[in-house]
Write a protein that holds these residues in place. Sequence first.
Motif, PDB file in Angstrom:
ATOM      1  N   ILE A 115      -1.829 -16.295  -3.191  1.00  0.00           N
ATOM      2  CA  ILE A 115      -2.860 -15.555  -2.479  1.00  0.00           C
ATOM      3  C   ILE A 115      -2.696 -14.011  -2.494  1.00  0.00           C
ATOM      4  N   ALA A 116      -1.376 -13.538  -2.516  1.00  0.00           N
ATOM      5  CA  ALA A 116      -1.150 -12.202  -2.558  1.00  0.00           C
ATOM      6  C   ALA A 116      -1.590 -11.581  -3.747  1.00  0.00           C
ATOM      7  N   LYS A 117      -1.116 -12.234  -4.792  1.00  0.00           N
ATOM      8  CA  LYS A 117      -1.458 -12.052  -6.237  1.00  0.00           C
ATOM      9  C   LYS A 117      -3.106 -11.948  -6.394  1.00  0.00           C
ATOM     10  N   ALA A 118      -3.831 -12.889  -5.959  1.00  0.00           N
ATOM     11  CA  ALA A 118      -5.250 -13.080  -6.026  1.00  0.00           C
ATOM     12  C   ALA A 118      -5.863 -11.692  -5.558  1.00  0.00           C
ATOM     13  N   GLY A 119      -5.319 -11.477  -4.284  1.00  0.00           N
ATOM     14  CA  GLY A 119      -5.612 -10.098  -3.489  1.00  0.00           C
ATOM     15  C   GLY A 119      -5.049  -8.880  -3.715  1.00  0.00           C
ATOM     16  N   ASP A 120      -4.586  -8.765  -5.052  1.00  0.00           N
ATOM     17  CA  ASP A 120      -3.880  -7.431  -5.420  1.00  0.00           C
ATOM     18  C   ASP A 120      -2.884  -6.843  -4.457  1.00  0.00           C
ATOM     19  N   ASP A 136     -15.318   5.122   1.590  1.00  0.00           N
ATOM     20  CA  ASP A 136     -14.309   6.151   1.156  1.00  0.00           C
ATOM     21  C   ASP A 136     -12.881   5.801   1.918  1.00  0.00           C
ATOM     22  N   VAL A 137     -12.705   4.923   2.856  1.00  0.00           N
ATOM     23  CA  VAL A 137     -11.710   4.510   3.401  1.00  0.00           C
ATOM     24  C   VAL A 137     -11.021   3.310   2.907  1.00  0.00           C
ATOM     25  N   HIS A 138      -9.761   3.242   2.706  1.00  0.00           N
ATOM     26  CA  HIS A 138      -9.083   2.258   1.792  1.00  0.00           C
ATOM     27  C   HIS A 138      -8.718   1.255   2.837  1.00  0.00           C
ATOM     28  N   LYS A 139      -8.726  -0.244   2.513  1.00  0.00           N
ATOM     29  CA  LYS A 139      -8.469  -1.010   3.520  1.00  0.00           C
ATOM     30  C   LYS A 139      -7.504  -2.314   3.073  1.00  0.00           C
ATOM     31  N   ALA A 140      -7.090  -2.822   3.746  1.00  0.00           N
ATOM     32  CA  ALA A 140      -5.754  -3.646   3.686  1.00  0.00           C
ATOM     33  C   ALA A 140      -6.010  -4.976   4.723  1.00  0.00           C
ATOM     34  N   ILE A 141      -5.527  -6.103   4.200  1.00  0.00           N
ATOM     35  CA  ILE A 141      -5.434  -7.207   5.135  1.00  0.00           C
ATOM     36  C   ILE A 141      -3.857  -7.775   5.148  1.00  0.00           C
ATOM     37  N   ILE A 142      -3.261  -8.012   6.290  1.00  0.00           N
ATOM     38  CA  ILE A 142      -1.769  -8.559   6.254  1.00  0.00           C
ATOM     39  C   ILE A 142      -1.974  -9.792   6.805  1.00  0.00           C
ATOM     40  N   LEU A 143      -1.705 -10.847   5.907  1.00  0.00           N
ATOM     41  CA  LEU A 143      -1.994 -12.182   6.244  1.00  0.00           C
ATOM     42  C   LEU A 143      -0.493 -12.810   6.744  1.00  0.00           C
ATOM     43  N   ILE A 144      -0.436 -13.056   7.948  1.00  0.00           N
ATOM     44  CA  ILE A 144       0.823 -13.674   8.547  1.00  0.00           C
ATOM     45  C   ILE A 144       0.562 -15.081   8.683  1.00  0.00           C
ATOM     46  N   GLN A 185      -7.157  -4.725  -0.238  1.00  0.00           N
ATOM     47  CA  GLN A 185      -5.771  -5.432  -0.585  1.00  0.00           C
ATOM     48  C   GLN A 185      -5.229  -6.246   0.429  1.00  0.00           C
ATOM     49  N   VAL A 186      -4.984  -7.602  -0.038  1.00  0.00           N
ATOM     50  CA  VAL A 186      -4.446  -8.496   0.711  1.00  0.00           C
ATOM     51  C   VAL A 186      -2.832  -8.832   0.508  1.00  0.00           C
ATOM     52  N   GLU A 210       5.959   0.022   1.952  1.00  0.00           N
ATOM     53  CA  GLU A 210       5.662   0.964   0.861  1.00  0.00           C
ATOM     54  C   GLU A 210       4.514   0.349  -0.035  1.00  0.00           C
ATOM     55  N   GLN A 211       4.293  -0.887   0.231  1.00  0.00           N
ATOM     56  CA  GLN A 211       3.050  -1.465  -0.503  1.00  0.00           C
ATOM     57  C   GLN A 211       1.746  -0.617   0.136  1.00  0.00           C
ATOM     58  N   LEU A 212       1.661  -0.556   1.660  1.00  0.00           N
ATOM     59  CA  LEU A 212       0.575  -0.116   2.089  1.00  0.00           C
ATOM     60  C   LEU A 212       0.511   1.638   2.053  1.00  0.00           C
ATOM     61  N   ASP A 213       1.727   1.940   1.711  1.00  0.00           N
ATOM     62  CA  ASP A 213       1.729   3.551   1.459  1.00  0.00           C
ATOM     63  C   ASP A 213       1.273   3.998   0.101  1.00  0.00           C
ATOM     64  N   LYS A 214       0.927   2.885  -0.859  1.00  0.00           N
ATOM     65  CA  LYS A 214       0.364   3.058  -2.133  1.00  0.00           C
ATOM     66  C   LYS A 214      -1.087   3.568  -2.012  1.00  0.00           C
ATOM     67  N   LEU A 215      -1.618   3.010  -0.823  1.00  0.00           N
ATOM     68  CA  LEU A 215      -3.131   3.091  -0.833  1.00  0.00           C
ATOM     69  C   LEU A 215      -3.359   4.592  -0.319  1.00  0.00           C
ATOM     70  N   SER A 216      -4.393   5.275  -0.743  1.00  0.00           N
ATOM     71  CA  SER A 216      -4.604   6.400  -0.890  1.00  0.00           C
ATOM     72  C   SER A 216      -5.425   6.663   0.830  1.00  0.00           C
ATOM     73  N   LYS A 217      -4.462   7.818   1.549  1.00  0.00           N
ATOM     74  CA  LYS A 217      -5.213   7.986   2.875  1.00  0.00           C
ATOM     75  C   LYS A 217      -6.543   8.974   2.920  1.00  0.00           C
ATOM     76  N   SER A 218      -7.414   8.421   3.715  1.00  0.00           N
ATOM     77  CA  SER A 218      -8.534   9.146   3.975  1.00  0.00           C
ATOM     78  C   SER A 218      -8.801   9.572   5.291  1.00  0.00           C
ATOM     79  N   GLU A 219      -9.727  10.446   5.379  1.00  0.00           N
ATOM     80  CA  GLU A 219      -9.814  11.064   6.779  1.00  0.00           C
ATOM     81  C   GLU A 219     -10.376  10.041   7.731  1.00  0.00           C
ATOM     82  N   LEU A 220      -9.868   9.757   8.719  1.00  0.00           N
ATOM     83  CA  LEU A 220     -10.602   8.797   9.667  1.00  0.00           C
ATOM     84  C   LEU A 220     -11.096   9.195  10.976  1.00  0.00           C
ATOM     85  N   ARG A 221     -10.512  10.595  11.189  1.00  0.00           N
ATOM     86  CA  ARG A 221     -11.364  11.145  12.481  1.00  0.00           C
ATOM     87  C   ARG A 221     -10.854  12.475  12.605  1.00  0.00           C
TER      88      ARG A 221
END
Length: 375
Positions: free
Chosen positions: A267-272, A192-200, A223-224, A289-300
């Motif tokens: 790589i970013a395009k392949a990872g949406d 239920d929690v949305h996830k993202a990877i930031i590749l530097i 999301q990558v 802004e890109q990360l804010d597009k992901l819906s926030k879920s209750e973490l704790r």
Amino acid sequence: MLDFANPYLLLLLLAVPLIWGLYKLARLSRRRKLKRLGNPKLLVSLMPEASRYKSGIKITLQLLALAAIVIILARPRYGEKEDSKSVNGIECVICFDLSNSMLAPSTDDPHSASRLKRAKLMLEKLTDRLDNDRVGLVVYANEALVKMPLTTDFYSAKLMINDLEPSMIKAQGTNIAAALEKAKRTFSQNKDVHKAIILITDAEDHEGQALEAAKDAAKQGIQVDVVGVGTSRGGRIPLGNGSGQFMRDGNGDEVVTKVDEKAAAEIAKAGDGIYVNGADRDALDKLSEQLDKLSKSELRTIRYKISAEQFPLFAWIALLLLLADIFVLPRKSPWLKDINFFSNKGSKPFSFKKHKAKSAPAKPALAKDQAPKRK
């Protein structure tokens, strides 16, 4: 139950008896000096406006006000109740490139900050914007390591970011696919929690298969996003031993490393996700802004106790005491001059000194035989 938010500040109350003791010593010293000048009882008559009690009243008001102010600073609280709130966010794993190529300059200027320093600075600013999210850190070169599991302890995360160096990973190279695979295993199993990877990275992938790893992450709902560091013109890699020498390949030629923005964008395009260049001023804003597009879920859920603040009561007390101190003058009050609070006559607590006007002496009555005769 009454408690204090800053109980250690109550130690300042020790200043109250200390100041009172200094005041008593000052009064004692004053009496001794008056005795040197003459008989104190006679000297009092020479100072008719001086009050014997006003100084004691003023110092008492001032010390009570000081005690009230100390209690205000200690923040008294009463009436505790338990409350809770839900924290919503996402899970974000940062893959940080620690290959030797990150030591190269981040711009075309050979004397500019290294890619590593620029990436660290950007990562620190990014963690400030992820305050409600859970963040993990994976470092990689030819192999990938979980440096920090998912956590909300951003203070420790920043300390760890400052210590990042290529020497942490012995197997050098750039294996982006290994970093993405390690990041995917770092996430929780909560679907239920949305996830993202930031590749530097500088996107110099020596092993390949990065596109396949990014596509697989997207299929899992991860999301990558890719942050490119470096310049397409390229730069030499300093050895870092202060010798001014640069890294060379097997043929003895100096290694020139370039950021592959095209590969990073793919790589970013392949990872949406999106690709941003770390040298752009708005790179961090675009990423946020890109990360804010992901819906926030209750973490704790955070449970905490709150108490009603009682310092306003003591603030009013301190204000009234200070106002009273202003209006209490050190000289005698005119309307109290004729009142003796310590009369020695009788048991009355005080008496009024009444001044009667002297009447003229009565004339003696004349006898009848001495009455004046009419002519």
